[in-house]
Design an enzyme around this catalytic site. Structure first.
Site, PDB file in Angstrom:
ATOM      1  N   LEU A  95      39.469  42.461  37.357  1.00  0.00           N
ATOM      2  CA  LEU A  95      38.074  42.737  37.685  1.00  0.00           C
ATOM      3  C   LEU A  95      37.824  44.241  37.617  1.00  0.00           C
ATOM      4  CD1 LEU A  95      37.347  40.253  40.593  1.00  0.00           C
ATOM      5  CD2 LEU A  95      37.438  39.880  38.124  1.00  0.00           C
ATOM      6  N   GLY A 140      42.798  40.044  38.220  1.00  0.00           N
ATOM      7  CA  GLY A 140      41.900  39.199  37.426  1.00  0.00           C
ATOM      8  C   GLY A 140      42.438  38.911  36.034  1.00  0.00           C
ATOM      9  N   ASN A 164      47.933  41.133  42.402  1.00  0.00           N
ATOM     10  CA  ASN A 164      48.375  42.293  43.191  1.00  0.00           C
ATOM     11  C   ASN A 164      47.312  42.797  44.157  1.00  0.00           C
ATOM     12  OD1 ASN A 164      46.732  43.105  41.020  1.00  0.00           O
ATOM     13  ND2 ASN A 164      47.508  45.186  41.110  1.00  0.00           N
ATOM     14  N   GLU A 165      46.296  41.977  44.446  1.00  0.00           N
ATOM     15  CA  GLU A 165      45.156  42.431  45.239  1.00  0.00           C
ATOM     16  C   GLU A 165      45.563  43.133  46.529  1.00  0.00           C
ATOM     17  OE1 GLU A 165      45.209  39.744  43.473  1.00  0.00           O
ATOM     18  OE2 GLU A 165      43.279  39.459  42.501  1.00  0.00           O
TER      19      GLU A 165
HETATM   20  C1  LIG Z   1      38.529  40.256  46.097  1.00  0.00           C
HETATM   21  C2  LIG Z   1      38.556  40.763  44.688  1.00  0.00           C
HETATM   22  C3  LIG Z   1      39.664  40.263  43.805  1.00  0.00           C
HETATM   23  C4  LIG Z   1      40.018  41.293  42.845  1.00  0.00           C
HETATM   24  C5  LIG Z   1      40.557  41.049  41.686  1.00  0.00           C
HETATM   25  C6  LIG Z   1      40.870  42.129  40.722  1.00  0.00           C
HETATM   26  O1  LIG Z   1      41.081  41.870  39.583  1.00  0.00           O
HETATM   27  S1  LIG Z   1      40.894  43.768  41.263  1.00  0.00           S
HETATM   28  C7  LIG Z   1      41.491  44.752  39.898  1.00  0.00           C
HETATM   29  C8  LIG Z   1      42.947  45.004  40.054  1.00  0.00           C
HETATM   30  N1  LIG Z   1      43.459  45.679  38.894  1.00  0.00           N
HETATM   31  C9  LIG Z   1      44.465  46.527  38.961  1.00  0.00           C
HETATM   32  O2  LIG Z   1      45.029  46.777  39.987  1.00  0.00           O
HETATM   33  C10 LIG Z   1      44.850  47.188  37.679  1.00  0.00           C
HETATM   34  C11 LIG Z   1      44.697  48.672  37.773  1.00  0.00           C
HETATM   35  N2  LIG Z   1      45.032  49.303  36.524  1.00  0.00           N
HETATM   36  C12 LIG Z   1      46.286  49.558  36.128  1.00  0.00           C
HETATM   37  O3  LIG Z   1      47.248  49.269  36.789  1.00  0.00           O
HETATM   38  C13 LIG Z   1      46.450  50.272  34.824  1.00  0.00           C
HETATM   39  O4  LIG Z   1      45.205  50.818  34.451  1.00  0.00           O
HETATM   40  C14 LIG Z   1      46.967  49.378  33.665  1.00  0.00           C
HETATM   41  C15 LIG Z   1      48.416  49.002  33.910  1.00  0.00           C
HETATM   42  C16 LIG Z   1      46.118  48.134  33.519  1.00  0.00           C
HETATM   43  C17 LIG Z   1      46.863  50.187  32.349  1.00  0.00           C
HETATM   44  O5  LIG Z   1      47.516  51.408  32.478  1.00  0.00           O
HETATM   45  P1  LIG Z   1      47.215  52.576  31.443  1.00  0.00           P
HETATM   46  O6  LIG Z   1      48.159  53.675  31.798  1.00  0.00           O
HETATM   47  O7  LIG Z   1      47.225  52.041  30.063  1.00  0.00           O
HETATM   48  O8  LIG Z   1      45.694  52.989  31.734  1.00  0.00           O
HETATM   49  P2  LIG Z   1      45.165  53.884  32.962  1.00  0.00           P
HETATM   50  O9  LIG Z   1      45.770  53.462  34.261  1.00  0.00           O
HETATM   51  O10 LIG Z   1      45.274  55.323  32.586  1.00  0.00           O
HETATM   52  O11 LIG Z   1      43.625  53.454  32.990  1.00  0.00           O
HETATM   53  C18 LIG Z   1      42.689  53.866  31.997  1.00  0.00           C
HETATM   54  C19 LIG Z   1      41.309  53.961  32.631  1.00  0.00           C
HETATM   55  O12 LIG Z   1      40.911  52.653  33.049  1.00  0.00           O
HETATM   56  C20 LIG Z   1      40.579  52.680  34.431  1.00  0.00           C
HETATM   57  N3  LIG Z   1      40.925  51.382  35.017  1.00  0.00           N
HETATM   58  C21 LIG Z   1      42.117  50.775  35.066  1.00  0.00           C
HETATM   59  N4  LIG Z   1      42.021  49.573  35.644  1.00  0.00           N
HETATM   60  C22 LIG Z   1      40.711  49.402  35.961  1.00  0.00           C
HETATM   61  C23 LIG Z   1      39.982  48.361  36.566  1.00  0.00           C
HETATM   62  N5  LIG Z   1      40.565  47.212  36.972  1.00  0.00           N
HETATM   63  N6  LIG Z   1      38.683  48.527  36.734  1.00  0.00           N
HETATM   64  C24 LIG Z   1      38.062  49.642  36.355  1.00  0.00           C
HETATM   65  N7  LIG Z   1      38.711  50.675  35.757  1.00  0.00           N
HETATM   66  C25 LIG Z   1      40.013  50.549  35.570  1.00  0.00           C
HETATM   67  C26 LIG Z   1      41.411  53.808  35.006  1.00  0.00           C
HETATM   68  O13 LIG Z   1      40.858  54.256  36.231  1.00  0.00           O
HETATM   69  C27 LIG Z   1      41.283  54.836  33.884  1.00  0.00           C
HETATM   70  O14 LIG Z   1      39.987  55.424  33.989  1.00  0.00           O
HETATM   71  P3  LIG Z   1      39.715  56.946  33.552  1.00  0.00           P
HETATM   72  O15 LIG Z   1      40.627  57.773  34.426  1.00  0.00           O
HETATM   73  O16 LIG Z   1      40.065  57.019  32.101  1.00  0.00           O
HETATM   74  O17 LIG Z   1      38.263  57.136  33.834  1.00  0.00           O
END
Ligand SMILES: CCC/C=C/C(=O)SCCNC(=O)CCNC(=O)[C@H](O)C(C)(C)COP(=O)([O-])OP(=O)([O-])OC[C@H]1O[C@@H](n2cnc3c(N)ncnc32)[C@H](O)[C@@H]1OP(=O)([O-])[O-]
Length: 289
Positions: A95, A140, A164-165
């Protein structure tokens, strides 16, 4: 309101495009963030997420995804969909955190309604869904894969998958949890949800989050061969069986959709939760710098 109008426009544009493609013989339609190709084995579409950099499920992306699925469901020639990503190394980052941070309650409610909508459509689809997980698949992203009937993952230790929420200071809703339990069992799901475990491929296979690992360059061919096996089963018996297995889980959300939207909205609006999300977003930024 604006989104509903956009949805109608997209559906209309999509159907016009669909007609033109049928004439050209080129079986392909695309929104900005989702590409659907229907070449290859008869009856199979490949749906590719392309919302760079990380295929986060923004409101627009969710809407386009749902519309594309709806179109495929309505196309009686399509029996199966391979779900994959066009972003190198990322299946989906889940998400979109920016849809859940710093917005107003009406926006959170609208966003959550669309998350529910996509999940219900994917999880209860009559089509055969196979995910070709060609990159990282947290939260998500994992949810999308779990909706599929079979999961093939690239055997690259850099990629992880899981709900991993809890690492973000947020809580996976009950229907994420239900689907996790259905897939990996209660004990594994309980542990993985509390710890927010992101499984590397070998562990994901061991606990059953994914069904098969293959070298990265074989993910698509394997997904296709898995699909061929599933296509050999008569649709009516497979669909009735799928429905029997999944209906109770889907109904559990359907009967309390509005309450679930309200729960999410009040939870995500809390100062403490917004603070956790802020910290997590900062951590993502720092990792980059
Ligand atoms: C109750 C609710 C339930 C929730 C469910 C969910 O899914 S919650 C979601 C849980 N999801 C997670 O915990 C996943 C969190 N993300 C990660 O762990 C890593 O980004 C990766 C492993 C997906 C990719 O690694 P990589 O080294 O290739 O890439 P990078 O890390 O350098 O990111 C590049 C850019 O994308 C941005 N951005 C990233 N994710 C999101 C996002 N979801 N959204 C928006 N933006 C996001 C990041 O900030 C950066 O922005 P910048 O600085 O360029 O403006």
């Amino acid at each position: 309101m604006a989104l509903a109008a956009a949805r109608r426009l997209l559906l209309h544009a999509g159907s016009r495009l669909g007609r033109r493609e049928a004439v050209d013989g080129a079986r392909r339609f695309a929104n900005k963030r989702v590409l659907v190709e229907t070449e290859g084995p008869a009856g199979v579409a490949v749906m590719k997420l392309r919302n760079p950099p990380v295929n986060s499920l923004s409101l627009e992306c969710l809407t386009e995804f749902t519309i594309s699925l709806e179109k495929l469901e309505n196309d009686k020639s399509i029996r199966g969909v391979i779900l994959t990503s066009e972003c190198p190394g990322i299946f989906s980052a889940g998400l979109d955190l920016l849809e859940m941070y710093g917005r107003n309650p009406a926006h959170y409610a609208e966003y959550w309604k669309n998350v529910q909508e996509l999940w219900l459509r994917l999880y209860t689809s009559n089509m055969i869904l196979v995910s070709a997980i060609n990159g990282a698949s947290p939260a998500g992203g994992c949810l999308l894969a779990l909706c599929c009937d079979y999961r093939v993952m690239a055997d690259n230790p850099k990629y992880t998958i899981g709900l991993n929420e809890s690492l973000l200071g947020i809580v996976a809703p009950f229907w994420f949890k239900d689907m996790y339990v259905n897939t990996i069992g209660h004990r594994e799901a309980e542990r993985a949800l509390q710890l927010g475990t992101l499984f590397p491929p070998a562990e994901a296979l061991k606990v059953g989050v994914v069904d098969e690992l293959v070298p990265e360059d074989k993910v698509h061919s394997k997904a296709r061969s898995v699909m061929a096996k599933w296509l050999a089963i008569p649709d009516h018996s497979r669909q009735l069986t799928k429905n029997m297995m999944r209906k109770a889980t889907a109904d559990n959300l359907i009967k309390q959709r509005e309450a679930d939207i309200q729960n999410f909205t009040s939870f995500i609006s809390k100062d403490s939760i917004q603070k956790s999300l802020h910290m997590y977003l900062e951590k993502l930024k720092q990792k980059k710098g």
